[in-house]
Design a protein around this motif. Structure first.
Motif, short mmCIF file in Angstrom:
data_model
loop_
_atom_site.label_atom_id
_atom_site.label_comp_id
_atom_site.label_asym_id
_atom_site.label_seq_id
_atom_site.Cartn_x
_atom_site.Cartn_y
_atom_site.Cartn_z
N UNK A 248 19.44 -16.18 -10.96
CA UNK A 248 18.22 -15.36 -10.97
C UNK A 248 17.79 -15.04 -12.38
N UNK A 249 16.48 -15.04 -12.61
CA UNK A 249 16.02 -14.77 -13.97
C UNK A 249 15.89 -13.26 -14.15
N UNK A 250 14.71 -12.71 -13.78
CA UNK A 250 14.57 -11.26 -13.89
C UNK A 250 15.30 -10.58 -12.73
N UNK A 251 15.20 -11.22 -11.57
CA UNK A 251 15.69 -10.62 -10.34
C UNK A 251 17.11 -11.12 -10.05
N UNK A 252 18.08 -10.23 -10.13
CA UNK A 252 19.48 -10.65 -9.93
C UNK A 252 20.04 -10.05 -8.65
N UNK A 253 21.12 -10.64 -8.16
CA UNK A 253 21.79 -10.06 -6.99
C UNK A 253 22.62 -8.87 -7.45
N UNK A 254 22.63 -7.81 -6.63
CA UNK A 254 23.48 -6.65 -6.94
C UNK A 254 24.92 -7.00 -6.53
N UNK A 255 25.89 -6.17 -6.97
CA UNK A 255 27.29 -6.43 -6.58
C UNK A 255 27.43 -6.40 -5.05
N UNK A 256 26.74 -5.45 -4.43
CA UNK A 256 26.81 -5.33 -2.96
C UNK A 256 26.29 -6.62 -2.31
N UNK A 257 25.21 -7.15 -2.87
CA UNK A 257 24.64 -8.38 -2.30
C UNK A 257 25.58 -9.57 -2.53
N UNK A 258 26.23 -9.59 -3.69
CA UNK A 258 27.15 -10.72 -3.98
C UNK A 258 28.32 -10.69 -3.00
N UNK A 259 28.87 -9.49 -2.77
CA UNK A 259 30.02 -9.40 -1.84
C UNK A 259 29.58 -9.78 -0.42
N UNK A 260 28.39 -9.36 -0.05
CA UNK A 260 27.88 -9.73 1.29
C UNK A 260 27.80 -11.25 1.41
N UNK A 261 27.29 -11.92 0.37
CA UNK A 261 27.16 -13.39 0.44
C UNK A 261 28.56 -14.03 0.47
N UNK A 262 29.49 -13.47 -0.32
CA UNK A 262 30.85 -14.04 -0.35
C UNK A 262 31.43 -14.03 1.07
N UNK A 263 31.24 -12.91 1.77
CA UNK A 263 31.75 -12.83 3.15
C UNK A 263 31.07 -13.83 4.06
N UNK A 264 29.77 -13.94 3.92
CA UNK A 264 29.08 -14.84 4.85
C UNK A 264 29.43 -16.29 4.53
N UNK A 265 29.70 -16.59 3.27
CA UNK A 265 30.12 -17.96 2.93
C UNK A 265 31.50 -18.25 3.54
N UNK A 266 32.34 -17.22 3.52
CA UNK A 266 33.67 -17.39 4.11
C UNK A 266 33.53 -17.64 5.62
N UNK A 267 32.69 -16.81 6.26
CA UNK A 267 32.53 -16.92 7.71
C UNK A 267 31.84 -18.24 8.08
N UNK A 268 30.78 -18.59 7.31
CA UNK A 268 30.00 -19.79 7.67
C UNK A 268 30.67 -21.08 7.19
N UNK A 269 31.51 -20.98 6.17
CA UNK A 269 32.01 -22.20 5.54
C UNK A 269 33.44 -22.58 5.86
#
Ligand code: HEM
Length: 501
Positions: free
Chosen positions: A289-310
């Motif tokens: 992301x350039x100006x708009x970055x993921x927050x820590x909460x959003x990163x952890x949420x994606x990490x979990x969903x990658x674990x579940x989906x992947x």
């Protein structure tokens, strides 16, 4: 005396009658609202509707672990477009490729979101799977570069390590002369890949590795889709009750989230102090992301969903591929010849080589056709829309029967035979768009597809370089399948091994 009797019994009778009538009324209203109304909503569309059971709908069609078979049977009985009730929710099944192209691509804006059954709790409400419309677009746009070729090349060493570990486990089984369940064994491999690349976990010790791998595995060990669903989205009641009942799902989720939080904190500190960080998916998410970055909460949420989906999906693919190679020795020989000539040893495995092995690609494609781990997906219709003459009403759940489509003999002749040649360049050119959907379709397709293919290709090349896979007494032929959260082998995928060198 009679008066007293009247006084005592009449009101009692009338209360009983009143309660009974109220109970009947309640049942009638519940049945009307949750069965008749949704059933009529589907019937009015002029499609065939599979006869549902009151309140349960078609949930138990062909048994709770045979939902993939139900897709095929419905297709045979009612055609490529039909209706069912998911409990009381009207569900329109679309297995017609032409309509699917319109839904996933042309009219994407009307079908951009998945159908939500419940409101997920934080942090799961922030996952790219759950987000809707602009919120989804923002996170998905930030995530896409994370899975680009150049970024995936950067994580090859981490995947290679996990692959070497897989070969070690297989070697041990071969030395001991025992059959190996490739589904479970490959599950350890895909789990390691996700923990290392997405959670940024650099296992400090064997003990830590074991603890983390077991915690993540606990999220999946329970094959009951409903419990898994609640554990994933951690509804407040489940969060309170599950630990009291001796369960470990909530504890495991918290432990994994805490570990990821610590890694994240350390990475941010290192980044601030100019200390170089490991090039993994977690790091890409931090930097994306350039100006708009993921927050820590959003990163952890994606990490979990990658674990579940992947995790499960890729492990199932490798289990199914190993079984298919063992039961189709001609296919295995052809693949071995290709690997021996173009990628003969561990040193020749690199990203570009893996993606330039045509027969390997055909074998994986056919595996995903015959055994699509994500055997259905859905969308929500935002507004009323008419597609090829069929009214698709606002708010209805539209599902794609991926297993049914992949086993439709009109689209795939001899659907139950494993024929990788269906995916030769010439045959692929003839394929009807949207007749093959292992990773879904349109802009909302699987964001992790390239990582999944990289993992699967690397593992299969290593396996074929080292072993011949064969059927043994433990190999179940034909393989029994279970349709739970994903399509998986019911009793594992056991094969025998012979070392090649
Ligand atoms: C063979 C392995 C895999 C298969 C068969 C698979 C299949 C799918 C399918 C069918 C969908 C739904 C697409 C749609 O609705 O049109 C999906 C979505 C998704 N997959 Fe995968 N997947 C696999 C591996 C992975 C991996 C390794 C990751 C991440 C590390 C991943 C992350 C996701 C995410 C985040 C979504 C939601 C995308 C969105 O809503 O924008 N998947 N996958």
């Amino acid at each position: 005396m009679i008066k007293i009797f009247d006084f005592l019994w009449l009101p009692q009778l009338s209360i009983q009658s009143f309660l009974f009538a109220s109970f009947l009324g309640l049942i009638t209203i519940t049945l009307y609202r949750n069965f008749i109304v949704p059933y009529r909503k589907l019937s009015k569309l002029g499609i065939n509707v599979s006869p549902p059971m009151p309140l349960l709908g078609n949930m138990l069609d062909y048994g709770s672990t045979n939902r993939h078979i139900a897709q095929v049977k419905r297709q045979e009985l009612y055609g490529n477009v039909c209706g069912t009730l998911f409990f009381h929710i009207p569900n329109l099944w679309v297995g017609d490729p032409e309509m699917l192209k319109i839904i996933t691509v042309k009219e994407f804006s009307n079908f951009a979101n998945r159908f939500s059954l419940t409101k997920p709790r934080p942090p799961f409400d922030k996952t790219v799977v759950q987000l809707k419309d602009q919120d989804w677009k923002r996170v998905r746009t930030i995530l896409i570069p994370t899975f680009s070729t150049s970024k995936l090349k950067g994580i090859m060493p981490l995947i290679t390590d996990a692959g070497d570990n897989l070969i070690k486990t297989m070697s041990k089984a071969e030395e001991e002369g025992r059959a190996i369940d490739m589904w479970r064994t490959c599950g350890v491999y895909t789990m390691k890949v996700i923990l290392a690349t997405v959670f940024g976990i650099d296992f400090e010790s064997k003990e830590q590795e074991k603890k983390l791998t077991e915690s993540a595995a606990r999220l999946f060990r329970n094959t009951n889709g409903v419990i898994q669903f609640f554990s994933i989205f951690l509804t407040p009641l489940f969060r309170m009750v599950e630990p009291l009942l001796g369960g470990n799902l909530v504890k495991s989720t918290i432990y994994l989230a805490k570990t990821a939080e610590n890694v994240l904190r350390e990475r941010r500190r290192n980044l601030k102090n100019g200390i170089p960080c490991r090039r993994d998916i977690l790091q890409q998410m931090i930097e994306a992301g350039d100006g708009d970055k993921l927050t820590d909460e959003e990163i952890i949420a994606q990490a979990f969903i990658f674990l579940i989906a992947g995790y499960d999906t890729t492990a199932n693919t490798l289990g199914f591929a190993s079984y298919s190679l063992a039961t189709n020795p001609d296919v295995q020989k052809k693949l071995r010849d290709e690997i021996d000539s173009l990628c003969p040893d561990a040193n020749s495995i690199d990203y570009d080589t893996l993606f330039s092995l045509p027969y390997l690609d055909m074998v994986i494609s056919e595996t995903l056709r015959m055994y699509p781990p994500a055997y259905f997906v859905n969308r929500e219709a935002k507004e009323d829309i008419t597609i090829n003459g069929l009214l698709v009403p606002k708010d209805i759940m539209v599902s794609f029967p991926i297993y049914g489509i992949h086993h439709n003999p009109e689209l795939w002749p001899k659907p139950n035979e494993f024929i990788p040649e269906r995916f030769s360049p010439e045959e692929k050119a003839k394929q009807i768009p949207c007749s093959y959907l292992p990773f879904g379709g349109g802009p909302r397709n699987c964001v992790g597809m390239r990582l999944a293919l990289l993992e699967a290709k690397l593992a299969l090349v290593k396996i074929i370089q080292n072993f011949e896979l064969k059927t043994v007494a433990e190999t179940e032929i034909p393989l029994k399948l279970r349709s739970g959260t994903t399509l998986s082998p019911f009793n594992g995928a056991y094969v025998g091994l012979t070392r090649r060198y």
